[in-house]
Design an enzyme around this catalytic site. Sequence first.
Site, PDB file in Angstrom:
ATOM      1  N   SER A 179     -11.029 -45.152  44.319  1.00  0.00           N
ATOM      2  CA  SER A 179      -9.657 -45.049  44.727  1.00  0.00           C
ATOM      3  C   SER A 179      -8.911 -46.176  44.257  1.00  0.00           C
ATOM      4  O   SER A 179      -9.445 -47.125  43.960  1.00  0.00           O
ATOM      5  CB  SER A 179      -9.662 -44.894  46.174  1.00  0.00           C
ATOM      6  OG  SER A 179      -8.270 -44.868  46.785  1.00  0.00           O
ATOM      7  N   TYR A 192     -11.768 -48.173  54.459  1.00  0.00           N
ATOM      8  CA  TYR A 192     -11.775 -47.347  53.178  1.00  0.00           C
ATOM      9  C   TYR A 192     -11.636 -48.272  52.161  1.00  0.00           C
ATOM     10  O   TYR A 192     -12.335 -48.092  51.210  1.00  0.00           O
ATOM     11  CB  TYR A 192     -10.689 -46.370  53.449  1.00  0.00           C
ATOM     12  CG  TYR A 192     -10.367 -45.374  52.187  1.00  0.00           C
ATOM     13  CD1 TYR A 192     -11.112 -44.164  52.175  1.00  0.00           C
ATOM     14  CD2 TYR A 192      -9.690 -45.628  51.182  1.00  0.00           C
ATOM     15  CE1 TYR A 192     -11.163 -43.496  51.053  1.00  0.00           C
ATOM     16  CE2 TYR A 192      -9.396 -44.721  50.059  1.00  0.00           C
ATOM     17  CZ  TYR A 192     -10.092 -43.666  50.003  1.00  0.00           C
ATOM     18  OH  TYR A 192      -9.798 -42.582  49.157  1.00  0.00           O
TER      19      TYR A 192
END
Length: 365
Positions: A179, A192
């Site tokens: 990501s 995350y």
Amino acid sequence: MKLLNSAIRSTAKLGAVTLGVAAAGAAVTAAVWPRRKKFNLHGKVVLITGGSRGLGLALARGFAGEGARLAICARNEAELESARADLKRRSADVLTVVTDVSDPAQAQELVDKVIARYGRIDVLINNAGIIQIGPLATLTLADFETAMETIFWGTVYMTTAALPHLMERDEARIVNITSIGGRVSVPHLLPYSCAKFATVAFSEGLRAELRGTGIKTVTIAPGLMRTGSFVNARFKGDDEREAAWFSVSASLPGLAMSAKRAARKIILATERGTAQKILTLPANLLALLHGNFPGATADLLGLVNQLLPHGQGDASRVIRPHLHQSQVLERLTFLGRQAARRNLQDVGGNASKVDGAPSGAAQFG
């Protein structure tokens, strides 16, 4: 607000100039560098974790369109059955296996079942993940542990289990879906981001160590994607306001890339054996800014953080039942909710849970 708008405009201008220089350099390199033969996916066996919905399902559809044979896993059997039926309608050869990739024994069992069915693995796509949104004050150590177990350790377990079989191929791929949050830590996404940062380190180091073996490791860093994953994300603190900013951001064109387009770009990077691919223009600009001016990026994100909700309480919940309570929110998230239906994010109407975390893959967007 004027300061924030000014900072954003300055960032966009700086990023656009930098991106233009980078694009010109890439064009020159492409002109003088010999073209490499693409990895032919027809007949190859592609194993995708978190493949029952969202980006994982979009990837499965895309690889099936290239003539690949598929194995997909997720933790929810009903979601896997829906994905299997969807892929069968597209004439895909697909094996589905209920698997929790955070368990090394289950990761190994999955690989063994793929080998028993197909006799080989050519491509491993480490895509499984979860996402929790909320300010640090609302997060617990368990939130960080859960993110690391699924996103980072799940990638490590699957890679080590599949690697001996990938080594048997003359050419193979390991594709790690990370990501932009694994390169720039974003407020209210700390568990995350921490897990994605670790995964980026593993992925890049793995490519270096596997050089010369025929296996190329591809690191994918998406920005916001219109996969519909926000309907299965978990929100803390002022959860309805947290869900509002996240779901709108993950729904609007220009900010979020469609799952189908993202899948096409990832498949092309897989064929080419690209070392790294950042998806979406905003994510590329953010990465370029952070690479050149990390302090300025942190300060800019600090301004953004001041605009985010700061509710209290560590209870988390999915926000699906509240999406229709505001007409404005419903309109702004229309494309995102449409993507959720298309990518089977809302099978059964409730987020599936394992130890309080949604199953399958929830990406940044």
